[in-house]
Enzyme design. Structure first.
Site, mmCIF file in Angstrom:
data_model
loop_
_atom_site.group_PDB
_atom_site.id
_atom_site.type_symbol
_atom_site.label_atom_id
_atom_site.label_comp_id
_atom_site.label_asym_id
_atom_site.label_seq_id
_atom_site.Cartn_x
_atom_site.Cartn_y
_atom_site.Cartn_z
ATOM 1 N N ARG A 1 -14.472 -6.494 0.202
ATOM 2 C CA ARG A 1 -13.706 -6.188 1.602
ATOM 3 C C ARG A 1 -13.246 -4.884 1.371
ATOM 4 N NH1 ARG A 1 -8.006 -4.802 2.681
ATOM 5 N NH2 ARG A 1 -7.638 -5.311 4.578
ATOM 6 N N THR B 1 -0.155 1.380 7.291
ATOM 7 C CA THR B 1 -0.201 0.397 6.302
ATOM 8 C C THR B 1 0.052 -0.878 7.150
ATOM 9 O OG1 THR B 1 1.241 -0.532 4.605
ATOM 10 C CG2 THR B 1 2.464 1.083 5.851
ATOM 11 N N GLY B 2 -0.193 -1.894 6.531
ATOM 12 C CA GLY B 2 -0.305 -3.258 7.086
ATOM 13 C C GLY B 2 -1.605 -3.980 7.301
ATOM 14 N N GLY C 1 -10.441 -2.126 3.214
ATOM 15 C CA GLY C 1 -9.494 -2.071 4.372
ATOM 16 C C GLY C 1 -9.736 -0.725 5.199
ATOM 17 N N ASP C 2 -8.548 -0.581 5.625
ATOM 18 C CA ASP C 2 -8.290 0.791 6.749
ATOM 19 C C ASP C 2 -8.228 1.868 5.835
ATOM 20 O OD1 ASP C 2 -5.882 -0.792 6.188
ATOM 21 O OD2 ASP C 2 -5.006 1.162 7.179
ATOM 22 N N THR D 1 0.937 -1.058 0.081
ATOM 23 C CA THR D 1 0.002 0.026 -0.064
ATOM 24 C C THR D 1 1.026 1.227 0.035
ATOM 25 O OG1 THR D 1 -1.642 -1.100 1.286
ATOM 26 C CG2 THR D 1 -1.417 1.318 1.632
ATOM 27 N N GLY E 1 -5.015 -4.300 7.595
ATOM 28 C CA GLY E 1 -6.091 -3.173 7.661
ATOM 29 C C GLY E 1 -7.069 -3.598 8.721
HETATM 30 N N1 ASP Z 1 -3.730 -1.634 4.943
HETATM 31 C C1 ASP Z 1 -3.852 -2.096 3.611
HETATM 32 C C2 ASP Z 1 -5.293 -2.873 3.737
HETATM 33 O O1 ASP Z 1 -5.518 -3.718 4.596
HETATM 34 C C3 ASP Z 1 -3.078 -3.197 3.254
HETATM 35 C C4 ASP Z 1 -1.681 -2.626 3.199
HETATM 36 O O2 ASP Z 1 -1.333 -1.721 3.901
HETATM 37 O O3 ASP Z 1 -0.740 -3.140 2.794
HETATM 38 O O4 ASP Z 1 -6.055 -2.896 2.900
#
Ligand code: ASP
Length: 306
Positions: free
Chosen positions: A202, A224-225, A204-205, A174, A227
């Site tokens: 779905r 990021t990570g 995400g955050d 991301t 979500g």
């Molecule tokens: N945070 C993002 C999500 O969950 C994914 C990511 O940051 O890599 O959609």
């Protein structure tokens, strides 16, 4: 002082992609820096940096975004301007080149804060965003391989969870940016294809203000990570609250990751900036390509904590 930080996603980046990723975030930070030095507001700089990363197929946003279980690109993006707590977001948006620009349009002309799915696509078309296919050959091949692996094993949500456990690199990549302009105004922008093989629909955050993206007068944050963890914890807002209470951005991002580790999990990366241009950068994943720049030039481009 003007300042910008960008990230290219917290995750398990393969070492052989480190150079491309480092170059990508460096170029994006430089785009944002130039915009700030030319007197553009923080919001424009953060969006310009993220749009650069959306065009780079190395990252999971815009061109090169990850695909859903049924092979579609459903894009999430969010922007927030700290001056008036204004925000615009798109979720599960299909067929545009720069989701972050559509998010900005949601903020500026729709009267809403978040548009999703078919409605978001119709909004984008109505505003003149051209139809665009962000799916690349490389991502298609990766999707086919993983989908075959999924189908050869057990079926159902448990099988998907197991595949994601075996391939932590499926999350990540991301992109996001936080910026502080010459007047001390702050903004954040985040864009993603979400997690590879996510269920259709779905979200995400990234397009949820306070979870993956947040900006007020004290702090701008892009996360990021994983979500679902950010959504449960309210991560980006938690960082901003700490800065408002007097913590430096670096202390705030570190302590939020500590607290998340205790309460929900910390496969997460964070970037933050305050009105003095002080930055906070932290991640608990093996890597998070990121770069920072100030008015004087690129200060740093790094791949991982090692
Ligand atoms: N945070 C993002 C999500 O969950 C994914 C990511 O940051 O890599 O959609």
């Amino acid at each position: 002082m003007v300042g910008i930080a960008v990230h290219g996603g917290a995750g398990r980046w393969a070492q052989d992609r480190s150079e491309e990723a480092g170059e990508g975030v460096r170029a994006a930070a430089e785009t944002g820096r130039r915009s700030l030095v030319e007197g553009e507001p923080a919001l424009a700089a953060a969006i310009a940096a993220v749009a650069t990363l959306e065009d780079n197929p190395v990252f999971n946003a815009g061109t090169g975004a990850s695909l859903t279980l049924d092979g579609q690109a459903e894009l999430d993006a969010g922007v927030m301007d700290g001056r008036g707590l204004t925000t615009g977001n798109v979720a599960a948006l299909a067929g545009v080149r720069h989701p972050v620009a559509v998010a900005r349009a949601v903020m500026e002309v729709s009267g809403h804060a978040l548009l999703a799915g078919e409605g978001a696509s119709r909004f984008a078309r109505a505003l003149g965003f051209a139809a665009y296919n962000p799916i690349t050959q490389t991502v298609c091949e990766r999707w086919r391989r993983l989908r075959a692996e999924l189908e050869s094993g057990a079926r159902g949500p448990a099988a998907l969870r197991e595949l994601l456990r075996r391939h932590p690199e499926l999350g990540g990549d991301t992109v996001g940016a936080v910026a502080c302009d010459g007047s001390g105004n702050l903004a954040a922008a985040t864009s993603t294809g979400g997690t590879m093989l996510k269920l259709p629909g779905r979200v995400g955050d990234s397009p949820l203000p306070g979870a993956g993206t947040y900006a007020d007068r004290h702090c701008a944050v892009s996360a990021t990570g994983h979500g679902e963890l950010m959504i449960r914890f309210g991560t980006a807002r938690a960082v901003a609250d700490r800065v408002r209470s007097g913590q430096a951005p670096q202390q705030a991002v570190t302590e939020v990751l500590d607290t998340m580790a205790e309460q929900v999990g910390d496969e997460v990366g964070l970037i933050a900036v305050d009105p003095a241009g002080r930055l906070g950068i932290a991640h608990r994943t093996p890597a998070m390509p990121h770069a920072t720049a100030s008015g004087k030039g690129i200060a740093e481009a790094r791949f991982s904590r090692d």
